[in-house]
Scaffold this motif. Sequence first.
Motif, mmCIF file in Angstrom:
data_model
loop_
_atom_site.group_PDB
_atom_site.id
_atom_site.type_symbol
_atom_site.label_atom_id
_atom_site.label_comp_id
_atom_site.label_asym_id
_atom_site.label_seq_id
_atom_site.Cartn_x
_atom_site.Cartn_y
_atom_site.Cartn_z
ATOM 1 N N THR A 61 42.089 56.197 45.277
ATOM 2 C CA THR A 61 42.863 55.542 44.223
ATOM 3 C C THR A 61 42.811 54.028 44.366
ATOM 4 O O THR A 61 42.706 53.298 43.380
ATOM 5 N N ALA A 62 42.876 53.542 45.603
ATOM 6 C CA ALA A 62 42.799 52.097 45.849
ATOM 7 C C ALA A 62 41.459 51.529 45.384
ATOM 8 O O ALA A 62 41.391 50.465 44.767
ATOM 9 N N VAL A 63 40.379 52.253 45.675
ATOM 10 C CA VAL A 63 39.051 51.806 45.240
ATOM 11 C C VAL A 63 38.968 51.799 43.722
ATOM 12 O O VAL A 63 38.466 50.847 43.109
ATOM 13 N N GLY A 64 39.477 52.861 43.091
ATOM 14 C CA GLY A 64 39.460 52.924 41.635
ATOM 15 C C GLY A 64 40.308 51.839 40.998
ATOM 16 O O GLY A 64 39.924 51.251 39.980
ATOM 17 N N LEU A 65 41.469 51.540 41.589
ATOM 18 C CA LEU A 65 42.334 50.486 41.064
ATOM 19 C C LEU A 65 41.673 49.122 41.202
ATOM 20 O O LEU A 65 41.739 48.289 40.294
ATOM 21 N N PHE A 66 41.033 48.899 42.340
ATOM 22 C CA PHE A 66 40.303 47.645 42.548
ATOM 23 C C PHE A 66 39.238 47.462 41.467
ATOM 24 O O PHE A 66 39.109 46.392 40.866
ATOM 25 N N LYS A 67 38.481 48.517 41.205
ATOM 26 C CA LYS A 67 37.443 48.445 40.178
ATOM 27 C C LYS A 67 38.043 48.180 38.799
ATOM 28 O O LYS A 67 37.515 47.365 38.023
ATOM 29 N N SER A 68 39.135 48.833 38.473
ATOM 30 C CA SER A 68 39.750 48.684 37.153
ATOM 31 C C SER A 68 40.264 47.265 36.932
ATOM 32 O O SER A 68 40.087 46.687 35.855
ATOM 33 N N VAL A 69 40.901 46.688 37.945
ATOM 34 C CA VAL A 69 41.437 45.327 37.809
ATOM 35 C C VAL A 69 40.304 44.317 37.637
ATOM 36 O O VAL A 69 40.358 43.447 36.761
ATOM 37 N N ILE A 70 39.271 44.432 38.472
ATOM 38 C CA ILE A 70 38.133 43.522 38.362
ATOM 39 C C ILE A 70 37.447 43.687 37.013
ATOM 40 O O ILE A 70 37.060 42.700 36.362
ATOM 41 N N SER A 71 37.291 44.920 36.549
ATOM 42 C CA SER A 71 36.651 45.171 35.251
ATOM 43 C C SER A 71 37.449 44.563 34.114
ATOM 44 O O SER A 71 36.877 43.988 33.180
ATOM 45 N N MET A 72 38.788 44.666 34.177
ATOM 46 C CA MET A 72 39.623 44.082 33.141
ATOM 47 C C MET A 72 39.456 42.566 33.091
ATOM 48 O O MET A 72 39.318 41.971 32.011
ATOM 49 N N LEU A 73 39.432 41.932 34.267
ATOM 50 C CA LEU A 73 39.236 40.481 34.316
ATOM 51 C C LEU A 73 37.865 40.088 33.778
ATOM 52 O O LEU A 73 37.726 39.092 33.050
ATOM 53 N N LEU A 74 36.848 40.879 34.116
ATOM 54 C CA LEU A 74 35.501 40.588 33.637
ATOM 55 C C LEU A 74 35.399 40.735 32.121
ATOM 56 O O LEU A 74 34.696 39.961 31.459
ATOM 57 N N ILE A 75 36.093 41.723 31.565
ATOM 58 C CA ILE A 75 36.087 41.908 30.112
ATOM 59 C C ILE A 75 36.723 40.712 29.417
ATOM 60 O O ILE A 75 36.219 40.203 28.411
ATOM 61 N N ILE A 76 37.826 40.227 29.969
ATOM 62 C CA ILE A 76 38.489 39.051 29.389
ATOM 63 C C ILE A 76 37.555 37.843 29.430
ATOM 64 O O ILE A 76 37.390 37.119 28.440
ATOM 65 N N VAL A 77 36.923 37.629 30.598
ATOM 66 C CA VAL A 77 35.990 36.503 30.744
ATOM 67 C C VAL A 77 34.804 36.663 29.799
ATOM 68 O O VAL A 77 34.356 35.688 29.165
ATOM 69 N N ALA A 78 34.283 37.898 29.672
ATOM 70 C CA ALA A 78 33.118 38.142 28.813
ATOM 71 C C ALA A 78 33.425 37.819 27.357
ATOM 72 O O ALA A 78 32.615 37.188 26.664
ATOM 73 N N TYR A 79 34.598 38.223 26.884
ATOM 74 C CA TYR A 79 34.957 37.942 25.493
ATOM 75 C C TYR A 79 35.172 36.447 25.263
ATOM 76 O O TYR A 79 34.825 35.911 24.215
ATOM 77 N N ARG A 80 35.718 35.773 26.248
ATOM 78 C CA ARG A 80 35.885 34.324 26.126
ATOM 79 C C ARG A 80 34.528 33.631 26.081
ATOM 80 O O ARG A 80 34.312 32.698 25.295
ATOM 81 N N LEU A 81 33.606 34.075 26.921
ATOM 82 C CA LEU A 81 32.262 33.490 26.927
ATOM 83 C C LEU A 81 31.536 33.768 25.612
ATOM 84 O O LEU A 81 30.841 32.901 25.078
ATOM 85 N N ALA A 82 31.685 35.011 25.097
ATOM 86 C CA ALA A 82 31.038 35.355 23.831
ATOM 87 C C ALA A 82 31.564 34.477 22.694
ATOM 88 O O ALA A 82 30.808 34.076 21.803
ATOM 89 N N TYR A 83 32.853 34.156 22.753
ATOM 90 C CA TYR A 83 33.427 33.292 21.720
ATOM 91 C C TYR A 83 32.917 31.856 21.859
ATOM 92 O O TYR A 83 32.590 31.193 20.872
ATOM 93 N N LYS A 84 32.806 31.399 23.103
ATOM 94 C CA LYS A 84 32.354 30.014 23.334
ATOM 95 C C LYS A 84 30.877 29.840 23.012
ATOM 96 O O LYS A 84 30.463 28.831 22.423
#
Length: 297
Positions: free
Chosen positions: A267-290
């Motif tokens: 569960t800890a490994v899965g949670l780590f992946k989910s949090v990092i993925s969420m941050l990457l999605i936010i960054v990706a959408y910001r980059l796509a907009y820029k």
Amino acid sequence: MATWTRTWPFHLMVWPALLFLIVFNYVPMAGIVMAFMDYKPWLGFTGSPWIGLDHFRALFERDDSIQVIWNTLVISVLKIVFNLIVPFTFAILLNEVRKRLLSRTIQTLVYLPHFLSWVILGGILVNFLSTDGGFANRVLGFFGLGPVFFLGDGNWFRVTVVVSEVWKEFGYGTIVFIAALANINPSLYEAAEVDGASRWKQTLHITIPSLLPMAIVVGTLSLGNILNAGFDQIFNLYNSLVYDKGDIIDTFVYRTAIIDGDFGFATAVGLFKSVISMLLIIVAYRLAYKLANYRVF
């Protein structure tokens, strides 16, 4: 009230999907607490002891978990790169096919693998790449090469995973680039032709620059999935011989939880992946907009 009278059938249609989302996506999130517990199924949530961040410390201390993260990044980055380059190139080549029937036929044929599950394709690839009479190794043997253990050698396994993923998905990925090609102003080609530009020059100076904004959007948004290296594919193809090069986060979580019974660490490994993925999605959408002025809302 009048608005509700008109729209209630649409709200009713949404409820089954919303209920499905709540039951299978939000209710299981209660299990996140296992990442902070030495969870034992027979003790449950109330009886299992709390251990804080011990599982997360172990995540960065265990050699196998570090290797799994590295495998995931390598395989995922290779998939992202080639799943961008191949559809981009194929769309340009397909655009040069002047016979509409031939073009549509090719499009249909390359779309088909996308709709096959990895359960089916995994079985096909296991037989196709087998060292015991597999077609690929028969061909290599005809030329005096091989046999190659595609699914038993770690380095070849990575190549096999990336190539088979690209083969399966490049046709479907071409759709967005074909749509972008359809939006190019035909007068640009007409003007270039009048100026004496060859088909190669038109492709180089009109087609490719017109597709680059879409390529930037697709590539940038793909960054949000950099920790998703394809559980279905890996799970149906890998084995214990290639764990060192082919094991990814999702398959590692599966084995750790379901096979080894270490639910807390998984569960800890899965949670780590989910949090990092969420941050990457936010960054990706910001980059796509820029970079390409792309936005969902």
